[in-house]
Write a protein that holds these residues in place. Structure first.
Motif, short mmCIF file in Angstrom:
data_model
loop_
_atom_site.label_atom_id
_atom_site.label_comp_id
_atom_site.label_asym_id
_atom_site.label_seq_id
_atom_site.Cartn_x
_atom_site.Cartn_y
_atom_site.Cartn_z
N LEU A 64 73.14 -9.93 19.52
CA LEU A 64 71.86 -10.26 20.15
C LEU A 64 71.70 -9.59 21.52
CD1 LEU A 64 71.81 -14.12 19.46
CD2 LEU A 64 70.37 -12.39 18.34
N PRO A 65 71.95 -8.29 21.61
CA PRO A 65 71.78 -7.65 22.92
C PRO A 65 70.33 -7.75 23.37
CG PRO A 65 72.00 -5.99 21.18
CD PRO A 65 72.29 -7.33 20.56
N PRO A 66 70.07 -7.91 24.67
CA PRO A 66 71.00 -7.81 25.79
C PRO A 66 71.68 -9.12 26.20
CG PRO A 66 68.78 -7.95 26.64
CD PRO A 66 68.66 -7.98 25.15
N HIS A 67 71.85 -10.06 25.28
CA HIS A 67 72.60 -11.27 25.59
C HIS A 67 74.09 -11.03 25.37
CE1 HIS A 67 68.97 -13.69 25.94
NE2 HIS A 67 68.54 -13.15 24.81
N LEU A 68 74.88 -11.35 26.38
CA LEU A 68 76.33 -11.18 26.27
C LEU A 68 76.97 -12.23 25.39
CD1 LEU A 68 77.14 -10.62 30.05
CD2 LEU A 68 77.35 -8.89 28.26
N ASN A 69 78.09 -11.86 24.79
CA ASN A 69 78.92 -12.83 24.10
C ASN A 69 79.98 -13.34 25.08
OD1 ASN A 69 79.86 -14.43 22.05
ND2 ASN A 69 80.29 -12.76 20.64
N SER A 113 73.04 -0.68 30.86
CA SER A 113 71.77 -1.37 30.69
C SER A 113 71.06 -1.11 29.36
CB SER A 113 70.83 -1.00 31.84
OG SER A 113 71.39 -1.38 33.08
N PHE A 114 71.12 0.13 28.87
CA PHE A 114 70.24 0.49 27.75
C PHE A 114 70.95 1.07 26.53
CE2 PHE A 114 67.57 1.37 31.66
CZ PHE A 114 66.92 0.14 31.63
N ASN A 115 72.28 1.04 26.51
CA ASN A 115 72.99 1.67 25.39
C ASN A 115 72.67 1.04 24.05
OD1 ASN A 115 74.09 3.33 27.29
ND2 ASN A 115 76.19 2.62 27.07
N LEU A 159 71.33 -7.15 33.05
CA LEU A 159 70.78 -6.80 31.73
C LEU A 159 69.39 -7.39 31.54
CD1 LEU A 159 73.99 -7.33 29.58
CD2 LEU A 159 72.72 -5.18 29.75
N TRP A 160 69.21 -8.64 31.94
CA TRP A 160 67.90 -9.27 31.81
C TRP A 160 66.87 -8.58 32.69
CZ3 TRP A 160 69.99 -14.96 32.17
CH2 TRP A 160 70.40 -15.36 30.90
N GLU A 161 67.27 -8.24 33.92
CA GLU A 161 66.35 -7.58 34.84
C GLU A 161 65.93 -6.21 34.32
OE1 GLU A 161 66.48 -5.62 39.31
OE2 GLU A 161 67.74 -7.36 38.90
N ASN A 201 66.04 -4.99 31.31
CA ASN A 201 65.35 -5.03 30.02
C ASN A 201 64.09 -5.90 30.04
OD1 ASN A 201 67.12 -3.57 27.78
ND2 ASN A 201 68.53 -4.56 29.22
N HIS A 202 63.74 -6.38 31.24
CA HIS A 202 62.49 -7.10 31.47
C HIS A 202 62.32 -8.31 30.54
CE1 HIS A 202 61.46 -3.77 34.07
NE2 HIS A 202 61.62 -2.93 33.07
N LEU A 203 63.38 -9.10 30.43
CA LEU A 203 63.28 -10.30 29.60
C LEU A 203 62.51 -11.39 30.35
CD1 LEU A 203 65.42 -8.90 27.82
CD2 LEU A 203 66.43 -11.15 27.47
N LEU A 204 61.65 -12.07 29.62
CA LEU A 204 60.94 -13.22 30.17
C LEU A 204 61.89 -14.40 30.23
CD1 LEU A 204 57.66 -12.89 28.05
CD2 LEU A 204 58.03 -12.07 30.38
N ASP A 205 61.56 -15.38 31.06
CA ASP A 205 62.40 -16.57 31.16
C ASP A 205 62.57 -17.25 29.81
OD1 ASP A 205 62.84 -16.21 33.84
OD2 ASP A 205 61.27 -17.60 34.49
N THR A 206 61.53 -17.21 29.00
CA THR A 206 61.58 -17.85 27.68
C THR A 206 62.51 -17.12 26.72
OG1 THR A 206 59.60 -16.61 27.05
CG2 THR A 206 59.28 -18.87 27.84
N GLU A 207 62.85 -15.86 27.06
CA GLU A 207 63.73 -15.07 26.20
C GLU A 207 65.19 -15.14 26.65
OE1 GLU A 207 61.17 -11.29 24.80
OE2 GLU A 207 61.40 -11.45 26.98
N LYS A 208 65.44 -15.78 27.78
CA LYS A 208 66.79 -15.82 28.34
C LYS A 208 67.58 -17.01 27.81
CE LYS A 208 65.31 -13.57 32.61
NZ LYS A 208 65.18 -13.72 34.09
N THR A 209 67.65 -17.08 26.51
CA THR A 209 68.42 -18.14 25.88
C THR A 209 69.86 -17.67 25.76
OG1 THR A 209 66.50 -18.81 24.59
CG2 THR A 209 68.64 -19.64 23.86
N ILE A 210 70.70 -18.09 26.69
CA ILE A 210 72.08 -17.63 26.72
C ILE A 210 72.88 -18.35 25.67
CG2 ILE A 210 74.14 -17.34 28.16
CD1 ILE A 210 72.39 -17.58 30.60
N ILE A 211 73.74 -17.59 24.99
CA ILE A 211 74.73 -18.21 24.11
C ILE A 211 75.75 -18.87 25.03
CG2 ILE A 211 76.44 -17.78 22.30
CD1 ILE A 211 74.86 -15.18 21.73
N LYS A 212 75.80 -20.18 25.06
CA LYS A 212 76.66 -20.89 26.01
C LYS A 212 78.13 -20.66 25.64
CE LYS A 212 73.64 -22.73 28.76
NZ LYS A 212 73.58 -22.33 30.17
N THR A 213 78.82 -20.00 26.57
CA THR A 213 80.20 -19.64 26.27
C THR A 213 81.17 -19.99 27.38
OG1 THR A 213 79.81 -17.44 27.19
CG2 THR A 213 79.47 -17.68 24.84
#
Length: 198
Positions: free
Chosen positions: A101-106, A129-131, A181-183, A185-197
């Protein structure tokens, strides 16, 4: 392909570091070649099977079989020896291309942070950032021509830390890379659902 490198000034010549970067694409290893200085990579043993590149990786860098406790122990010894000789170490703390689920980190594994504390050297988070857009891990190996970006963040100092501090620097590294990564890739706050790890 144009590559923008931000933060080279955070690297002091002649000082070893642990560089910890996100890993979403097969392009990441090549992109980390822009890190200046004497750098040794730690990567999974299967890389050695890649034609040509695998040969050089086997000769110059450190391969780990993550399913083998013995291999992981040997890698730690080799990495410590490389640092003692003045080399820096590049590690992808996600342990491979695992998120899906990039750009969300595992989740980050502890190895990079444990090594930095053990050797009492700074750890530098690195954001690629963009790979995941340039060369997605979708099985097709098709290159999209987009400008690449590497952000070399400020070092996280480990002097005086011990094993109790591993989680603290791991979380700081994780947040630094994820926020970048969020900055970028211009993710909205609603898209910043982090996989809680953490």
């Amino acid at each position: 392909m144009q590559i923008k490198v931000v933060g080279k000034g955070n690297i002091k010549k002649g000082r070893p570091y642990i560089f910890a970067a996100n890993h979403f694409s097969y392009l990441d290893i090549a992109m980390m070649g822009f890190i200046p200085g004497d750098v040794v990579y730690i990567g999974k043993s299967s890389i050695r099977k890649v034609p040509l590149f695998g040969y050089y990786f086997k000769k110059l860098h450190i391969a780990v079989n993550r399913s083998s406790l013995k291999s992981r122990s040997e890698v730690l010894i080799r990495a410590k020896n490389a640092i003692s000789k003045g080399s820096s170490i590049v590690i992808f703390p996600e342990g491979g291309i695992t998120t899906g689920l990039p750009p969300h980190l595992n989740k980050f594994k502890d190895g990079a942070f444990s090594l930095a504390i053990d050797k009492q050297i700074p750890l530098i988070p690195v954001t690629l950032s963009f790979n995941h857009l340039i060369l997605p891990d979708d099985g097709r190996l098709l290159l999209n021509f987009k400008k690449g970006k590497i952000v070399i963040h400020s070092p996280i100092e480990t002097l005086g830390m011990n094993s109790k501090d591993i989680a603290s620097i791991r979380n700081k590294c994780y947040s630094t890379i994820q926020d970048q990564l969020w900055e970028d890739n211009h993710l909205l706050d609603t898209e910043k659902t982090i996989i809680k790890t953490l």
